[in-house]
Scaffold this active site. Structure first.
Site, PDB file in Angstrom:
ATOM      1  CB  SER A 193      -0.909   0.241   1.361  1.00 35.85           C
ATOM      2  OG  SER A 193      -1.796  -1.047   1.384  1.00 35.85           O
ATOM      3  CG  HIS A 197      -3.255  -1.210  -3.533  1.00 38.30           C
ATOM      4  ND1 HIS A 197      -3.629   0.226  -3.325  1.00 38.30           N
ATOM      5  CD2 HIS A 197      -2.866  -1.691  -2.407  1.00 38.30           C
ATOM      6  CE1 HIS A 197      -3.913   0.188  -2.024  1.00 38.30           C
ATOM      7  NE2 HIS A 197      -3.318  -0.746  -1.410  1.00 38.30           N
ATOM      8  CD  GLU A 216      -4.907   2.784  -6.003  1.00 38.61           C
ATOM      9  OE1 GLU A 216      -5.363   3.875  -5.981  1.00 38.61           O
ATOM     10  OE2 GLU A 216      -4.019   2.332  -5.300  1.00 38.61           O
ATOM     11  CG  ASN A 246      -4.496   4.352   0.624  1.00 36.48           C
ATOM     12  OD1 ASN A 246      -5.571   4.334   1.069  1.00 36.48           O
ATOM     13  ND2 ASN A 246      -3.961   3.177   0.359  1.00 36.48           N
TER      14      ASN A 246
HETATM   15  P1  NAI Z   1      -1.240  -9.633   7.409  1.00 33.67           P
HETATM   16  O1  NAI Z   1      -0.565  -9.456   8.661  1.00 33.67           O
HETATM   17  O2  NAI Z   1      -2.841 -10.193   7.542  1.00 33.67           O
HETATM   18  O3  NAI Z   1      -0.614 -10.964   6.633  1.00 33.67           O
HETATM   19  C1  NAI Z   1       0.584 -11.011   6.341  1.00 33.67           C
HETATM   20  C2  NAI Z   1       1.032 -12.522   6.030  1.00 33.67           C
HETATM   21  O4  NAI Z   1       2.390 -12.584   5.699  1.00 33.67           O
HETATM   22  C3  NAI Z   1       1.128 -13.269   7.497  1.00 33.67           C
HETATM   23  O5  NAI Z   1       0.194 -14.406   7.521  1.00 33.67           O
HETATM   24  C4  NAI Z   1       2.553 -13.762   7.723  1.00 33.67           C
HETATM   25  O6  NAI Z   1       2.587 -14.966   8.348  1.00 33.67           O
HETATM   26  C5  NAI Z   1       3.001 -13.691   6.291  1.00 33.67           C
HETATM   27  N1  NAI Z   1       4.385 -13.474   5.995  1.00 33.67           N
HETATM   28  C6  NAI Z   1       5.232 -12.482   6.783  1.00 33.67           C
HETATM   29  N2  NAI Z   1       6.385 -12.580   6.301  1.00 33.67           N
HETATM   30  C7  NAI Z   1       6.537 -13.737   5.302  1.00 33.67           C
HETATM   31  C8  NAI Z   1       7.414 -13.903   4.475  1.00 33.67           C
HETATM   32  N3  NAI Z   1       8.719 -13.774   4.563  1.00 33.67           N
HETATM   33  N4  NAI Z   1       7.088 -14.822   3.578  1.00 33.67           N
HETATM   34  C9  NAI Z   1       6.007 -15.496   3.476  1.00 33.67           C
HETATM   35  N5  NAI Z   1       4.817 -15.038   4.422  1.00 33.67           N
HETATM   36  C10 NAI Z   1       5.327 -13.987   5.096  1.00 33.67           C
HETATM   37  O7  NAI Z   1      -1.132  -8.585   6.266  1.00 33.67           O
HETATM   38  P2  NAI Z   1      -2.373  -7.935   5.442  1.00 33.67           P
HETATM   39  O8  NAI Z   1      -3.090  -6.953   5.903  1.00 33.67           O
HETATM   40  O9  NAI Z   1      -2.806  -9.121   4.597  1.00 33.67           O
HETATM   41  O10 NAI Z   1      -1.242  -7.105   4.354  1.00 33.67           O
HETATM   42  C11 NAI Z   1      -0.142  -7.627   3.447  1.00 33.67           C
HETATM   43  C12 NAI Z   1       0.281  -6.528   2.660  1.00 33.67           C
HETATM   44  O11 NAI Z   1      -0.789  -6.119   1.974  1.00 33.67           O
HETATM   45  C13 NAI Z   1       1.141  -5.629   3.151  1.00 33.67           C
HETATM   46  O12 NAI Z   1       1.911  -5.184   2.282  1.00 33.67           O
HETATM   47  C14 NAI Z   1      -0.060  -4.409   3.241  1.00 33.67           C
HETATM   48  O13 NAI Z   1       0.601  -3.083   3.183  1.00 33.67           O
HETATM   49  C15 NAI Z   1      -0.863  -4.706   1.924  1.00 33.67           C
HETATM   50  N6  NAI Z   1      -2.346  -4.348   2.006  1.00 33.67           N
HETATM   51  C16 NAI Z   1      -3.082  -4.293   3.217  1.00 33.67           C
HETATM   52  C17 NAI Z   1      -4.532  -4.027   3.095  1.00 33.67           C
HETATM   53  C18 NAI Z   1      -5.366  -4.098   4.183  1.00 33.67           C
HETATM   54  O14 NAI Z   1      -6.270  -3.386   4.286  1.00 33.67           O
HETATM   55  N7  NAI Z   1      -4.894  -4.726   5.324  1.00 33.67           N
HETATM   56  C19 NAI Z   1      -4.948  -3.218   2.000  1.00 33.67           C
HETATM   57  C20 NAI Z   1      -4.049  -3.326   0.921  1.00 33.67           C
HETATM   58  C21 NAI Z   1      -2.823  -3.738   0.633  1.00 33.67           C
END
Ligand code: NAI
Length: 385
Positions: free
Chosen positions: A117, A138, A150, A188
């Protein structure tokens, strides 16, 4: 594209895997944490059962979608992917390490994408031997429900990678908006005044949370008021995004965060998830009543909306995206009642310039500077559409 790899089985990765699997792709979902994988699998089971209850899918479709997702625990398992989408922690150095390792397993023509993001796609791409295959994709949360995606080419990204990505995401039934690799991309960035100006109006003592929300919903036709929405997103998250956009723009006052939100985040008044934010979400709480004064409400809506229009116009001025994509992004990504540039045409460009200049004259803050594009269009008598 049939074979999709998703890295990270958290909120976003799980949603993206569901979207791709629903479209008939073979998805491999990877996470270093085994528990995350099993949680993701359980969550999908629940989501699909709910969709059957609502009559949106058949039990056969549920079986098919589930069969399309394989849960894997090594990065190497993604080696036959044609497109990989990474959704792990928002940490540049971790993402770079994963990307560099992934590139050693996948074929030369595999597209390597990030769902980040806030990080620059150029910096993530620089971790690859072939950065031309890297792109930002995105999604919005929840990925299966939100129509907008996006797509962000980095300066290294090849045209063919951009074209293939746009086609694939559109095939998944999403509305694509192509954005330049700049902080906040489209949504954003352009949405900042929705929160920022509402907070400023509150801080000046013009109106309380409930009155500002009532105005934006009843008079402005927005689905949620700014304070309800900040409580929904979480004040910690929303504040962090604002702060990151503010610093990424070299502290442009237009994006300056509000102390009110900082204090709410510091106090743990995060919103719905903590039971208290701008509103109280406990069981017996009474919702505060707004002051239903139409003149005041109109003033509030006009001020927030003009700041949003100005931000959208400036995004167009700086070639962040096309007018159509900017408008689509705000309607499909954050449910705005109408595209902001379309709204500017309706209000009249002269009126928009007048309102911005009026704010600037009152405050003499750079935050209220009128976009040069609006001013130029006014002089030349142009409209956006
Ligand atoms: P989350 O914390 O729910 O999930 C992240 C996952 O990645 C976890 O299951 C973790 O175990 C895993 N992980 C961490 N390091 C790892 C690695 N080295 N290799 C494999 N798996 C790994 O996070 P979320 O909210 O799903 O966000 C993920 C990405 O998406 C971030 O870059 C965030 O900025 C982006 N994003 C998030 C949004 C949201 O509303 N939560 C919206 C749009 C983008």
């Amino acid at each position: 594209m049939k074979n999709i790899g998703v890295i990270g089985a958290g909120t976003m990765g799980s949603g993206i895997a569901q979207v791709a699997a629903t479209s008939g792709c073979q998805v491999k979902l990877f996470d270093t944490n085994k528990e995350a994988l099993s949680k993701s699998k359980e969550a999908l089971e629940k989501v699909l059962l709910r969709l059957i209850d609502k009559g949106r899918i058949t039990p056969e479709e549920k079986t098919r979608i589930q069969a399309n997702i394989t849960y894997v625990n090594t990065l190497k398992d993604l080696s036959d992917s044609q497109l990989t989408i990474e959704a792990i922690v928002e940490d540049l150095s971790v993402k770079k390490t994963v990307f560099a390792e992934l590139e050693t397993f996948v074929s030369q023509d595999c597209i390597i994408a990030s769902n980040t993001s806030s990080l620059s796609i150029a910096s993530i791409a620089s971790s690859l031997k072939d950065p031309s295959r890297c792109i930002g994709i995105h999604f919005f949360n929840p990925a299966p429900l939100m129509k907008l995606v996006e797509v962000i080419p980095a300066i290294q990204t090849s045209n063919s990678v951009l074209e293939e990505t746009v086609k694939t995401i559109a095939d998944w039934g999403k509305t694509v908006a192509v954005a330049k690799d700049t902080p906040g991309f489209i949504v954003n960035r352009v949405a900042r005044p929705f929160y920022g100006e509402a907070l400023r109006i509150y801080e000046e003592g013009i109106a309380d949370f409930a009155t500002i929300d009532w105005s934006m919903k009843t008079i402005g036709d927005f689905r949620m008021g700014p304070f309800e929405l900040m409580d929904f997103i979480g004040n910690d998250i929303n504040y962090a995004v604002t702060e990151s956009v503010f610093s990424a723009f070299y502290y442009d006052p237009r994006y300056k965060p509000a102390f009110t939100q900082k204090r709410f985040a510091e106090a743990g008044f995060l919103g719905r998830k903590s039971g208290k934010g701008y509103y109280d979400y406990s069981e017996n709480a009474t919702k505060p009543s707004p002051i239903e004064d139409h003149n005041l409400g109109r003033e509030i809506v006009d001020r927030i909306v003009i700041m949003l229009i100005n931000e959208a116009a400036d995004a167009l001025f700086l070639n962040i995206a096309s007018a159509e994509d900017i408008d689509n992004a705000m309607v499909k990504g954050v449910n705005y009642p109408k595209g902001l540039l379309e709204l500017a045409d309706e209000i009249g460009i002269d009126r928009c310039v007048f309102k911005m200049d009026e704010l600037y004259d009152e405050y003499h803050e750079d935050r209220y500077r009128c976009s040069p594009l609006l001013r130029k269009m006014n002089t030349e008598n142009h409209t956006f559409y």
